[in-house]
Design a protein around this motif. Structure first.
Motif, PDB file in Angstrom:
ATOM      1  N   SER A 171       0.859  -1.173   0.000  1.00  9.27           N
ATOM      2  CA  SER A 171       0.000   0.000   0.000  1.00  9.27           C
ATOM      3  C   SER A 171       0.901   1.230   0.000  1.00  9.27           C
ATOM      4  N   ILE A 172       0.818   2.014  -1.075  1.00 11.24           N
ATOM      5  CA  ILE A 172       1.651   3.211  -1.187  1.00 11.24           C
ATOM      6  C   ILE A 172       0.929   4.370  -0.521  1.00 11.24           C
ATOM      7  N   SER A 173       1.621   5.006   0.418  1.00 10.16           N
ATOM      8  CA  SER A 173       1.053   6.143   1.135  1.00 10.16           C
ATOM      9  C   SER A 173       1.768   7.410   0.695  1.00 10.16           C
ATOM     10  N   PRO A 184      -2.567   1.294  -4.595  1.00  8.39           N
ATOM     11  CA  PRO A 184      -1.993  -0.048  -4.582  1.00  8.39           C
ATOM     12  C   PRO A 184      -0.672  -0.072  -5.340  1.00  8.39           C
ATOM     13  N   GLY A 185       0.237  -0.937  -4.884  1.00 13.06           N
ATOM     14  CA  GLY A 185       1.533  -1.028  -5.551  1.00 13.06           C
ATOM     15  C   GLY A 185       2.110  -2.423  -5.465  1.00 13.06           C
ATOM     16  N   VAL A 199       8.916   0.704  -5.782  1.00 13.73           N
ATOM     17  CA  VAL A 199       7.629   0.052  -6.019  1.00 13.73           C
ATOM     18  C   VAL A 199       6.986   0.634  -7.284  1.00 13.73           C
ATOM     19  N   VAL A 200       6.098  -0.149  -7.880  1.00 15.14           N
ATOM     20  CA  VAL A 200       5.307   0.307  -9.028  1.00 15.14           C
ATOM     21  C   VAL A 200       3.912   0.665  -8.539  1.00 15.14           C
ATOM     22  N   ASN A 201       3.493   1.900  -8.824  1.00 15.10           N
ATOM     23  CA  ASN A 201       2.125   2.311  -8.534  1.00 15.10           C
ATOM     24  C   ASN A 201       1.220   1.650  -9.569  1.00 15.10           C
ATOM     25  N   VAL A 218       4.377   1.502   2.146  1.00 13.55           N
ATOM     26  CA  VAL A 218       5.522   2.251   1.626  1.00 13.55           C
ATOM     27  C   VAL A 218       5.169   3.724   1.637  1.00 13.55           C
ATOM     28  N   GLU A 219       5.915   4.509   2.373  1.00 11.58           N
ATOM     29  CA  GLU A 219       5.654   5.938   2.496  1.00 11.58           C
ATOM     30  C   GLU A 219       6.434   6.703   1.429  1.00 11.58           C
TER      31      GLU A 219
END
Length: 222
Positions: A171-173, A184-185, A199-201, A218-219
């Motif tokens: 989870s991309i924050s 989501p990533g 990461v890939v969004n 992931v921040e």
């Protein structure tokens, strides 16, 4: 004989004898001497494992002379026995350190606990500077390279657990001031807590870099 001389002799006869030193295991006396000769250079939890020649006395009151080769551990010493006899003894004094070793083969990604290890004394000079000697440094760690049974663990073989696995959904924050968005990533690389991770969004198909947090988060700060 005068009364003064008689009283003096009587007081000498009745005076308690000076206590003799108690007999101690020769191995204990030698270990103490070896540690004293180390002059503080030995690790805090180390000790000397002493082996005597079979003809040596097993007990003595003190060590009157001591010589030792620090490189090999070979020593010679003069010990005084309880009957006042001085005896020459020879042997080996090996500096050992308690080291945790696996009780069984441990595969990569295993999370370690104390039950996976037993602690045994090993010769200090045979240990690598990367050898882990404190079992507290192993509990909760994750295996990176296969750990063989009955072999010391090296620092590069373990690490803190990954909170983001390579290829895992995350989870991309996105944090921008007071604004926080999530997306989501999928992780391109793995990372421990606090490490950077790519990461890939999955919503935009863009690659971003953020900080891995527990729970697969992931921040990303913009």
């Amino acid at each position: 004989m005068s009364r003064l001389v008689l009283a003096t002799l009587l007081s000498l006869c009745l005076a308690p004898l000076a206590p003799r030193a108690e007999a101690t295991q020769v191995t204990t006396l030698i270990a103490e001497k070896a540690a004293a000769n180390a002059d503080g250079a030995m690790p805090a939890n180390a000790s000397y494992d002493v082996t005597l020649q079979t003809t040596s006395p097993t007990q003595a009151e003190l060590v009157s002379a001591f010589w030792m080769d620090p490189a090999t551990g070979q020593f010679a010493a003069n010990v005084v026995t309880s009957d006042g006899e001085t005896r020459r003894v020879y042997g080996m004094a090996v500096l050992t350190v308690p080291v945790p070793i696996p009780t069984h083969r441990l595969m990569p990604d295993t999370i370690l606990n104390k039950a996976d290890f037993r602690v045994v004394p090993l010769p200090y000079q045979r240990l690598s500077r990367f050898t882990i000697t404190d079992i507290k440094q192993l509990a909760g760690m994750q295996v990176r390279q296969v750990l063989s049974a009955d072999r010391p663990v090296l620092t590069q073989q373990v690490s803190p657990p990954l909170v983001v696995d390579r290829g895992a959904r995350v989870s991309i924050s996105y944090n921008h001031g007071r604004l926080t968005l999530t997306a989501p990533g999928r992780a391109i690389t793995g990372a421990e807590a606090g490490q950077t991770v790519r990461v890939v969004n999955l919503a935009s198909n863009r690659t971003v870099t953020g900080i891995a947090r527990p729970g697969g988060i992931v921040e990303v700060t913009q």
